[in-house]
Design a protein around this motif. Sequence first.
Motif, mmCIF file in Angstrom:
data_model
loop_
_atom_site.group_PDB
_atom_site.id
_atom_site.type_symbol
_atom_site.label_atom_id
_atom_site.label_comp_id
_atom_site.label_asym_id
_atom_site.label_seq_id
_atom_site.Cartn_x
_atom_site.Cartn_y
_atom_site.Cartn_z
ATOM 1 N N ILE A 146 0.848 -1.189 0.000
ATOM 2 C CA ILE A 146 0.000 0.000 0.000
ATOM 3 C C ILE A 146 0.887 1.242 0.000
ATOM 4 C CG2 ILE A 146 -1.769 1.312 1.234
ATOM 5 C CD1 ILE A 146 -2.625 -1.309 2.563
ATOM 6 N N PRO A 147 0.798 2.068 -1.042
ATOM 7 C CA PRO A 147 1.561 3.322 -1.040
ATOM 8 C C PRO A 147 1.062 4.239 0.086
ATOM 9 C CG PRO A 147 0.732 2.813 -3.236
ATOM 10 C CD PRO A 147 0.073 1.862 -2.284
ATOM 11 N N PHE A 148 1.992 4.877 0.791
ATOM 12 C CA PHE A 148 1.607 5.790 1.867
ATOM 13 C C PHE A 148 0.666 6.874 1.355
ATOM 14 C CE2 PHE A 148 5.744 4.807 4.263
ATOM 15 C CZ PHE A 148 5.112 3.895 5.079
ATOM 16 N N SER A 149 0.871 7.305 0.129
ATOM 17 C CA SER A 149 0.056 8.384 -0.421
ATOM 18 C C SER A 149 -1.416 7.988 -0.587
ATOM 19 C CB SER A 149 0.623 8.839 -1.770
ATOM 20 O OG SER A 149 0.649 7.752 -2.674
ATOM 21 N N ASP A 150 -1.724 6.695 -0.599
ATOM 22 C CA ASP A 150 -3.109 6.233 -0.736
ATOM 23 C C ASP A 150 -3.833 6.106 0.607
ATOM 24 O OD1 ASP A 150 -2.644 6.059 -3.413
ATOM 25 O OD2 ASP A 150 -2.722 3.863 -3.522
ATOM 26 N N ILE A 151 -3.107 6.199 1.722
ATOM 27 C CA ILE A 151 -3.701 5.998 3.048
ATOM 28 C C ILE A 151 -4.307 7.307 3.554
ATOM 29 C CG2 ILE A 151 -3.273 5.364 5.458
ATOM 30 C CD1 ILE A 151 -0.969 3.584 4.434
ATOM 31 N N LEU A 152 -5.604 7.255 3.873
ATOM 32 C CA LEU A 152 -6.272 8.414 4.469
ATOM 33 C C LEU A 152 -6.092 8.407 5.982
ATOM 34 C CD1 LEU A 152 -9.607 8.469 2.426
ATOM 35 C CD2 LEU A 152 -7.625 9.967 2.179
ATOM 36 N N TYR A 153 -6.412 7.266 6.614
ATOM 37 C CA TYR A 153 -6.197 7.089 8.044
ATOM 38 C C TYR A 153 -6.287 5.615 8.402
ATOM 39 C CZ TYR A 153 -11.329 6.882 8.496
ATOM 40 O OH TYR A 153 -12.652 6.542 8.381
ATOM 41 N N ILE A 154 -5.800 5.284 9.601
ATOM 42 C CA ILE A 154 -5.798 3.904 10.072
ATOM 43 C C ILE A 154 -6.591 3.842 11.366
ATOM 44 C CG2 ILE A 154 -4.369 1.972 10.858
ATOM 45 C CD1 ILE A 154 -2.098 3.130 9.130
ATOM 46 N N GLU A 155 -7.504 2.902 11.432
ATOM 47 C CA GLU A 155 -8.393 2.735 12.580
ATOM 48 C C GLU A 155 -8.074 1.410 13.278
ATOM 49 O OE1 GLU A 155 -13.261 2.367 13.119
ATOM 50 O OE2 GLU A 155 -12.395 2.608 11.128
ATOM 51 N N THR A 156 -8.034 1.415 14.606
ATOM 52 C CA THR A 156 -7.795 0.160 15.331
ATOM 53 C C THR A 156 -9.125 -0.502 15.662
ATOM 54 O OG1 THR A 156 -7.776 1.260 17.482
ATOM 55 C CG2 THR A 156 -5.662 1.012 16.368
ATOM 56 N N LEU A 157 -9.154 -1.819 15.504
ATOM 57 C CA LEU A 157 -10.332 -2.619 15.809
ATOM 58 C C LEU A 157 -9.861 -3.824 16.611
ATOM 59 C CD1 LEU A 157 -11.908 -2.576 12.232
ATOM 60 C CD2 LEU A 157 -12.644 -1.211 14.181
ATOM 61 N N ASP A 158 -9.759 -3.672 17.921
ATOM 62 C CA ASP A 158 -9.245 -4.720 18.801
ATOM 63 C C ASP A 158 -7.859 -5.180 18.332
ATOM 64 O OD1 ASP A 158 -11.426 -4.694 20.590
ATOM 65 O OD2 ASP A 158 -12.579 -5.956 19.213
ATOM 66 N N ASP A 159 -7.751 -6.418 17.843
ATOM 67 C CA ASP A 159 -6.465 -6.956 17.409
ATOM 68 C C ASP A 159 -6.167 -6.662 15.937
ATOM 69 O OD1 ASP A 159 -6.042 -8.008 19.910
ATOM 70 O OD2 ASP A 159 -6.883 -9.963 19.410
ATOM 71 N N TYR A 160 -7.003 -5.900 15.282
ATOM 72 C CA TYR A 160 -6.858 -5.648 13.844
ATOM 73 C C TYR A 160 -6.735 -4.168 13.580
ATOM 74 C CZ TYR A 160 -8.382 -10.469 13.444
ATOM 75 O OH TYR A 160 -8.481 -11.820 13.553
ATOM 76 N N LEU A 161 -6.274 -3.853 12.377
ATOM 77 C CA LEU A 161 -6.246 -2.491 11.879
ATOM 78 C C LEU A 161 -7.122 -2.397 10.648
ATOM 79 C CD1 LEU A 161 -2.434 -1.661 11.994
ATOM 80 C CD2 LEU A 161 -4.184 -0.952 13.607
ATOM 81 N N LYS A 162 -7.841 -1.303 10.510
ATOM 82 C CA LYS A 162 -8.612 -1.051 9.303
ATOM 83 C C LYS A 162 -7.956 0.161 8.645
ATOM 84 C CE LYS A 162 -13.304 -0.438 7.618
ATOM 85 N NZ LYS A 162 -14.718 -0.326 8.022
ATOM 86 N N ILE A 163 -7.425 -0.052 7.451
ATOM 87 C CA ILE A 163 -6.717 1.009 6.737
ATOM 88 C C ILE A 163 -7.673 1.598 5.704
ATOM 89 C CG2 ILE A 163 -4.741 1.575 5.274
ATOM 90 C CD1 ILE A 163 -3.303 -0.844 6.568
ATOM 91 N N HIS A 164 -7.971 2.879 5.862
ATOM 92 C CA HIS A 164 -8.878 3.569 4.948
ATOM 93 C C HIS A 164 -8.043 4.214 3.839
ATOM 94 C CE1 HIS A 164 -12.450 3.218 7.580
ATOM 95 N NE2 HIS A 164 -11.534 3.175 8.522
ATOM 96 N N LEU A 165 -8.372 3.845 2.588
ATOM 97 C CA LEU A 165 -7.627 4.325 1.437
ATOM 98 C C LEU A 165 -8.445 5.322 0.639
ATOM 99 C CD1 LEU A 165 -6.298 0.832 0.279
ATOM 100 C CD2 LEU A 165 -5.155 2.511 1.734
ATOM 101 N N GLN A 166 -7.768 6.030 -0.230
ATOM 102 C CA GLN A 166 -8.440 7.029 -1.058
ATOM 103 C C GLN A 166 -9.527 6.419 -1.947
ATOM 104 O OE1 GLN A 166 -5.684 9.437 -3.229
ATOM 105 N NE2 GLN A 166 -4.527 9.954 -1.392
ATOM 106 N N ASP A 167 -9.293 5.203 -2.422
ATOM 107 C CA ASP A 167 -10.306 4.590 -3.293
ATOM 108 C C ASP A 167 -11.181 3.622 -2.520
ATOM 109 O OD1 ASP A 167 -8.446 2.626 -2.863
ATOM 110 O OD2 ASP A 167 -8.108 2.163 -4.969
#
Length: 167
Positions: A146-167
Amino acid sequence: MYKAIIIDDEEMARTLLKGMIAEYCENVDTIELCKDLPTGVKAIRKHKPDIVFLDIEMPGHSGLELLDFFDENEINFSIIFVTAYNHYAIQAFKLSAIDYLLKPIEYNRFLQAANKSQEYFNYLHQSDHKEQQHLYVRSEYSLVKIPFSDILYIETLDDYLKIHLQD
């Protein structure tokens, strides 16, 4: 040039896989073929491969036990499981396998696994002085770049991460 070791109890499977690597992976040199897990562990310690192609069901030991023979700091190789059984896939990916190939190996799946492995090693061997432009994450059963430029923000969900991307 990357070094590979094949661990499989079936001689024909070892030979076929070595041939596929030689034909389709010009930057991978198969340095040893091993018939069982203990022989494979010795070969890994001796040759320090970049990648291990590993069968699961073998006499004496399961390929899933491989990492039990090494300390965490000794694990400088990636694993691609090559097996006739699909029911071990979840266990294999919990061991951070790069990929999981089913026998008989399909050409396209083999190339996909080889490319994943190459991307993984390119990532590992990047100079520490270079600024990284991307992030590798495990998504379901694969490694995703995942290119850093595509990442809007990262959300934590207990033991997981949800990575929100531009698309």
